[in-house]
Motif scaffolding. Structure first.
Motif, mmCIF file in Angstrom:
data_model
loop_
_atom_site.group_PDB
_atom_site.id
_atom_site.type_symbol
_atom_site.label_atom_id
_atom_site.label_comp_id
_atom_site.label_asym_id
_atom_site.label_seq_id
_atom_site.Cartn_x
_atom_site.Cartn_y
_atom_site.Cartn_z
ATOM 1 N N GLU A 35 -10.284 -26.837 36.572
ATOM 2 C CA GLU A 35 -9.775 -26.315 37.842
ATOM 3 C C GLU A 35 -8.463 -26.985 38.261
ATOM 4 O O GLU A 35 -7.780 -26.534 39.178
ATOM 5 C CB GLU A 35 -10.809 -26.538 38.960
ATOM 6 C CG GLU A 35 -12.037 -25.648 38.861
ATOM 7 C CD GLU A 35 -11.638 -24.194 38.748
ATOM 8 O OE1 GLU A 35 -10.939 -23.711 39.654
ATOM 9 O OE2 GLU A 35 -11.999 -23.551 37.734
ATOM 10 N N MET A 36 -8.144 -28.107 37.624
ATOM 11 C CA MET A 36 -6.961 -28.854 38.063
ATOM 12 C C MET A 36 -5.700 -28.028 37.803
ATOM 13 O O MET A 36 -5.498 -27.528 36.706
ATOM 14 C CB MET A 36 -6.854 -30.194 37.328
ATOM 15 C CG MET A 36 -5.789 -31.109 37.930
ATOM 16 S SD MET A 36 -5.502 -32.635 37.002
ATOM 17 C CE MET A 36 -7.055 -33.452 37.133
ATOM 18 N N PRO A 37 -4.850 -27.869 38.814
ATOM 19 C CA PRO A 37 -3.617 -27.117 38.576
ATOM 20 C C PRO A 37 -2.768 -27.793 37.495
ATOM 21 O O PRO A 37 -2.685 -29.026 37.429
ATOM 22 C CB PRO A 37 -2.910 -27.153 39.932
ATOM 23 C CG PRO A 37 -3.997 -27.374 40.932
ATOM 24 C CD PRO A 37 -5.008 -28.246 40.226
ATOM 25 N N TRP B 297 -0.507 -30.885 38.258
ATOM 26 C CA TRP B 297 -0.996 -32.271 38.303
ATOM 27 C C TRP B 297 -1.410 -32.756 36.917
ATOM 28 O O TRP B 297 -1.343 -33.941 36.624
ATOM 29 C CB TRP B 297 -2.144 -32.405 39.310
ATOM 30 C CG TRP B 297 -1.733 -31.962 40.679
ATOM 31 C CD1 TRP B 297 -2.219 -30.913 41.391
ATOM 32 C CD2 TRP B 297 -0.686 -32.540 41.502
ATOM 33 N NE1 TRP B 297 -1.568 -30.785 42.595
ATOM 34 C CE2 TRP B 297 -0.622 -31.772 42.691
ATOM 35 C CE3 TRP B 297 0.202 -33.610 41.345
ATOM 36 C CZ2 TRP B 297 0.283 -32.044 43.710
ATOM 37 C CZ3 TRP B 297 1.102 -33.887 42.367
ATOM 38 C CH2 TRP B 297 1.132 -33.111 43.526
ATOM 39 N N LYS C 273 1.576 -24.147 47.022
ATOM 40 C CA LYS C 273 1.078 -22.837 47.432
ATOM 41 C C LYS C 273 1.908 -21.693 46.882
ATOM 42 O O LYS C 273 1.935 -20.612 47.471
ATOM 43 C CB LYS C 273 1.091 -22.752 48.964
ATOM 44 C CG LYS C 273 0.109 -23.703 49.620
ATOM 45 C CD LYS C 273 0.305 -23.749 51.116
ATOM 46 C CE LYS C 273 -0.446 -22.652 51.833
ATOM 47 N NZ LYS C 273 -0.453 -22.865 53.299
ATOM 48 N N TYR D 202 6.445 -31.105 42.588
ATOM 49 C CA TYR D 202 5.574 -30.601 43.662
ATOM 50 C C TYR D 202 6.418 -30.406 44.922
ATOM 51 O O TYR D 202 7.081 -31.335 45.382
ATOM 52 C CB TYR D 202 4.467 -31.619 43.956
ATOM 53 C CG TYR D 202 3.743 -31.352 45.264
ATOM 54 C CD1 TYR D 202 2.842 -30.303 45.374
ATOM 55 C CD2 TYR D 202 3.984 -32.133 46.390
ATOM 56 C CE1 TYR D 202 2.203 -30.033 46.575
ATOM 57 C CE2 TYR D 202 3.339 -31.881 47.595
ATOM 58 C CZ TYR D 202 2.454 -30.823 47.684
ATOM 59 O OH TYR D 202 1.824 -30.557 48.871
ATOM 60 N N ARG E 231 1.975 -33.843 35.546
ATOM 61 C CA ARG E 231 2.582 -34.987 36.235
ATOM 62 C C ARG E 231 1.727 -36.248 36.160
ATOM 63 O O ARG E 231 2.248 -37.340 35.939
ATOM 64 C CB ARG E 231 2.846 -34.634 37.711
ATOM 65 C CG ARG E 231 3.911 -33.561 37.917
ATOM 66 C CD ARG E 231 4.169 -33.343 39.404
ATOM 67 N NE ARG E 231 4.388 -34.612 40.074
ATOM 68 C CZ ARG E 231 5.547 -35.260 40.054
ATOM 69 N NH1 ARG E 231 6.580 -34.735 39.469
ATOM 70 N NH2 ARG E 231 5.654 -36.431 40.653
ATOM 71 N N ASP E 232 0.439 -36.113 36.403
ATOM 72 C CA ASP E 232 -0.389 -37.315 36.535
ATOM 73 C C ASP E 232 -1.102 -37.699 35.243
ATOM 74 O O ASP E 232 -1.519 -38.838 35.086
ATOM 75 C CB ASP E 232 -1.445 -37.113 37.637
ATOM 76 C CG ASP E 232 -0.817 -36.962 39.021
ATOM 77 O OD1 ASP E 232 0.414 -37.114 39.125
ATOM 78 O OD2 ASP E 232 -1.557 -36.691 39.984
ATOM 79 N N HIS E 233 -1.278 -36.732 34.341
ATOM 80 C CA HIS E 233 -2.023 -37.056 33.123
ATOM 81 C C HIS E 233 -1.173 -37.055 31.864
ATOM 82 O O HIS E 233 -1.506 -37.727 30.907
ATOM 83 C CB HIS E 233 -3.209 -36.097 32.959
ATOM 84 C CG HIS E 233 -4.267 -36.301 33.996
ATOM 85 N ND1 HIS E 233 -5.209 -37.297 33.911
ATOM 86 C CD2 HIS E 233 -4.490 -35.677 35.184
ATOM 87 C CE1 HIS E 233 -5.999 -37.261 34.982
ATOM 88 N NE2 HIS E 233 -5.576 -36.293 35.770
#
Ligand code: FES
Ligand code: FES
Lengths: 154, 724
Positions: A18-20, A23, A40, A36, A26-28
């Motif tokens: 479900e993670m957009p 992210w 939306k 970001y 960017r984060d993983h």
């Protein structure tokens, strides 16, 4: 496990489906070029290519990219010398620069579809990406420049 | 690394690799060693222990020359799009006689020597950077160049006057001998820096006045530019805060059971500004926050709403107020006037809406603290870090990333507080991420203001009296209480109190009317609201007198040659004398701000009942121009920023809360709405003026005046909403 092609490399990711994608990148995956701005699908700062089409990574769950090909600003060219990137430098487009990866990815998707876009086609595509610094005029010039091989390096 | 202790280096090819450096654990938490007498503050622990590189020369706080030929220039202002990362190095490089392709940039730590003299602290804002740096940076470059020349002269046993510096080398006039700066470092180290230096004459400039490409562009088009949100540190956690939506409200109770079930959520903590959710990824933190169960203490501010604020401001239109400027007797002059007109103008709340939402990364350790932050106010960030951690300022390092917009919002420290408190509690580096909703909801807005104007005309149609009262909350009472004197907030009346028109009887007043809505500095400063009222009202007077708005301004500026030159040029450029194209209205505005001048003519049409700006002519006199292309970019950007506020949305409040929380409710100007902006920069020998805020104030009145020319309908409030 979700398999995809990211900037030309096969990847298998064991993350929340479900993670957009934003992210995930960017984060993983340490690919912070995709920005970001709103989360939306309203600003376009997060635009990447999904099988060549521009999508808002902030509203694209990881599950949706299973088996597909994702290109981010980092993968647009191997050496940062995509015609759009060169045109962006010649026209000195970025100010704060925060929106620019999204702008360039949007423009790249446009040129994939319309190699010689009209002003109206540029306007339609580029109106999807906001720039608070007001670099729009220069973006228009840079897109035209990148689309015109005869003036590309002028 | 040989240069540990030297600061983060930025080459042209790899600007701002903060993330990469951080990931590799290299060269962090370090202060630039400036000369002891320039740095009265304690050095950081790292700087003390860092080995000094053997062959390097720091003739002052701005220039470092290494034996291996590297030349580093220090940047002490925040790059937020306005181009300081290019303009300020140009000043140093011009006098140092090096090319921009030969230098690397170092982002300054916090130190007294890097204070902005116009702001009194180390900070970036109010269009001050070039004005502040103009002389000191050129002198710093010249001093280093003189030292290089002295060193070469001593090596060659020649006269300094026989030596010339060019592109990082000193050449002997024999045309044969030359030495690079790097080769001269050892000799120069033994020489005293010159007490006095001669600056180059403008005729000898090779960089100043030229459109050098921005040094930050390559990274900004490759995706490699690092903003605050792009900081990555080993062990970094991501956090988001639940803040009560009504200003002044505090958390009453909270439950985090559901939040703690979210995979990746590490901790939930109550801090000063709300409830922090700390997680392994931004996504997990956001998911966790959505599952918090929080109730906030009720406050009277739940009454806050736009209508109420407006009514409160309306009261201030009459009655007592503070006087910001006065000459003659306006009441008498108005009474004696052949014709008097009066109008009330209104300017709505505006957010900053920086494209990069607020964020900060803090790494608080028992004996030191590092902040990685897109900030306009490094000194303030360090002070707040010291207060929260209890560490001495010398143990706190502030690493300024690129800023995805600033516009005054990043002069605040609220987002820094969040990161510090959370890192202190969880003992790990924490990046606090504000969502777009947070960013809108908890902004420090440009305040709503009301303006009452009265003007008198004599029988010949000359303006004899001018009265302008600004009513609105004080912005500086919170930010710089010392600047409030005799009830006047200088920010609220700038552009009104210093109006350039020569009018015999004149009175400018300020009536403070605070509201619970948080207010702060905004791009274009106070000029952005005062100029709208003043420049539109002047057009009303011109219409009442049956005069051309440009001619009326010319008469009122007869003794101001710089203004007249601008008016004449804009008249020519926009073809003011000839009739406007069918279906287009033209409007003029003139603003003097930040020691610069700008005149604008906007050409507008009505399309589908909405105002559409087709073209904007701008004539700018900003004194000496360091980099014309940067000036153009700032004017274009200012026009876009000002048009969003003039044509699109505004911030309103209902039941204590901000109504607009996304880009659908607060739309920004889009690509297809951007007018063509035609910019002329007039040559000038005056010292440079500011430009980053300059394009904002005139655009709203120019458009409003154009709407009147087109429709006959006066626009007296922003954003513009047509009645018909
Ligand atoms: S962040 Fe995806 S559209 Fe704004
Ligand atoms: S360059 Fe700053 S938002 Fe586009």
């Amino acid at each position: 496990m979700i398999s995809l092609t990211l900037n030309g490399e096969p990847r298998a990711l064991d993350l929340d489906p479900e993670m957009p994608l934003l992210w995930v990148l960017r984060d993983h995956l340490g690919l912070m070029g995709t920005k970001y701005g709103c989360g939306k699908a309203e600003c376009g700062a997060c635009i990447v290519h999904l099988d060549g089409e521009p999508v808002n990574a902030c509203m694209t769950p990881l599950s949706q990219v299973e088996g597909r090909s994702v290109t981010t600003i980092e993968g647009l060219s191997s050496d940062g010398r995509h015609p759009l990137q060169l045109a962006w430098i010649i026209e000195q487009v970025p100010q704060c620069g925060y929106c620019q990866p999204g702008q360039i990815m949007m423009a790249a998707a446009l040129l994939n579809k319309h190699p010689r876009p009209t002003d109206a086609q540029i306007e339609e595509a580029m109106s999807r990406v906001l720039c608070r610094c007001g670099t729009y005029e220069r973006i228009r010039r840079a897109v035209h420049r990148a689309a015109s091989p005869e003036v590309q390096n002028g | 690394m040989a240069d540990a202790g030297v600061g983060r280096r930025l080459s042209r090819r790899s600007l701002l690799k903060i993330g990469a450096l951080a990931g590799g654990g290299l060269a962090l938490g370090i202060h630039l060693p400036v000369r002891a007498e320039l740095d009265p503050e304690p050095r950081s622990a790292d700087a003390k222990t860092a080995p000094e590189a053997p062959v390097e020369l720091a003739p002052n706080a701005w220039v470092r020359i290494h034996g291996d030929g590297r030349i580093e220039l220090v940047l002490a202002r925040s790059e937020m799009g306005q181009g300081v990362m290019t303009a300020l190095p140009m000043l140093l490089a011009e006098e140092l006689e090096v090319g921009l392709d030969q230098v690397q940039l170092v982002i300054a730590p916090v130190a007294r020597v890097y204070a902005n003299r116009l702001l009194g602290v180390q900070a970036t804002g109010e269009s001050t950077s070039v004005r502040d740096a103009w002389t000191p940076l050129r002198e710093a470059g010249a001093a280093a160049r003189a030292l290089m020349i002295a060193a070469a002269a001593s090596v060659w046993e020649a006269l300094p006057s026989d030596c010339q510096a060019r592109r990082g080398r000193v050449h002997h006039s024999d045309g044969v001998r030359s030495l690079s700066y790097g080769e001269l470092v050892a000799t120069a180290s033994g020489l005293a820096p010159p007490d006095r230096v001669a600056l180059k004459s403008p005729a000898a400039w090779t960089l100043i006045g030229t459109s050098q490409q921005r040094l930050d562009t390559p990274e900004k088009v490759s995706g490699g530019a690092h903003f605050g949100l792009d900081i990555r540190l080993p062990g970094l956690l991501f956090a988001t805060l639940y803040r009560c939506p009504v200003p002044g409200s505090r958390v009453l109770s909270w439950r985090a059971a559901e939040t703690l079930k979210v995979a990746g959520v590490v901790d939930v903590l109550a801090v000063r500004n709300g409830i922090g959710v700390v997680a392994e990824s931004t996504w997990a933190a956001l998911q966790g926050r959505a599952r918090l169960d929080v109730s906030c203490r009720p406050t009277v501010n739940a009454n806050l709403d736009s209508q109420r604020i407006r009514s409160r401001l309306r009261i201030g239109l009459k009655g007592r107020s503070a006087v910001a400027r006065k000459s003659g007797d306006v009441s008498l002059a108005l009474a004696a006037a052949a014709h008097e007109i009066e109008a009330v103008y209104e300017v709505g709340f505006q957010p900053h809406a920086c494209m990069e939402p607020m964020n900060c990364t803090a790494d608080v350790q028992p004996d030191r603290c590092a902040l990685y932050v897109p900030t306009q106010a490094q000194e303030g960030a360090r002070a707040i870090a010291s207060a929260i951690t209890g560490l001495a300022p010398g143990r706190i390092s502030v690493h300024t990333s690129l800023l995805g917009g600033g516009d005054g919002r990043r002069l605040e420290q609220d987002f820094v507080v969040d990161a510090l408190e959370l890192s202190l509690r969880v003992h790990r580096p924490v990046q606090v991420v504000w969502t777009r909703e947070d960013d809108f909801r908890h902004d420090f807005f440009r305040p709503m203001t009301l303006h009452r104007l009265r003007g008198g005309l004599d029988a010949e149609g000359r303006v004899t009296a001018w009265f302008h009262r600004v009513v609105g909350p004080s912005v500086l009472a919170r930010l710089r209480p010392d600047s409030i004197r005799d009830g006047i907030d200088p920010f609220m009346v700038e552009g009104a109190a210093d109006i350039a028109y020569e009018i015999p009887d004149l009175r400018i007043e300020y009536r403070r009317a605070d509201t619970p809505a948080a207010v702060g500095l905004w791009r274009g400063g106070g000029y952005a609201h005062t100029s709208f009222a003043a420049e539109c009202f002047l057009d009303e007077l011109a219409a009442a007198a049956g005069q051309d708005p440009l001619m009326m301004r010319r008469h009122l500026l007869a003794g101001s040659p710089r203004h007249l030159r601008l008016l004449d040029r804009i008249g020519e450029r926009a073809g003011w004398g000839a009739a406007a194209t069918q279906g287009l209205g033209r409007g003029l505005a003139l603003v003097a701000a930040f020691e610069s001048l700008i005149a604008m003519v906007a050409e507008v049409a009505l399309e589908g009942g909405r105002v559409r700006v087709h073209r904007v002519f701008c004539v700018v006199d900003c004194g000496r121009v360091v980099n014309p292309d940067l000036v153009r970019g700032q004017i274009q950007g200012g026009v876009a920023y000002g048009l969003t506020a003039a044509l699109k949305g505004e911030i309103s409040f209902t039941d204590g809360q901000v109504d607009q929380l996304d880009f659908e409710q607060y739309p920004l100007l889009r690509f297809g709405e951007m007018p063509e902006v035609v910019i002329d920069i007039l040559p000038s020998d005056a010292d440079p003026g500011g430009v980053s805020g300059l394009g904002v104030p005139p655009i709203a009145p120019a458009v409003a005046n154009a709407v009147f020319a087109l429709t006959g309908e006066r626009v007296r409030s922003l954003p513009i909403r047509l009645a018909s």
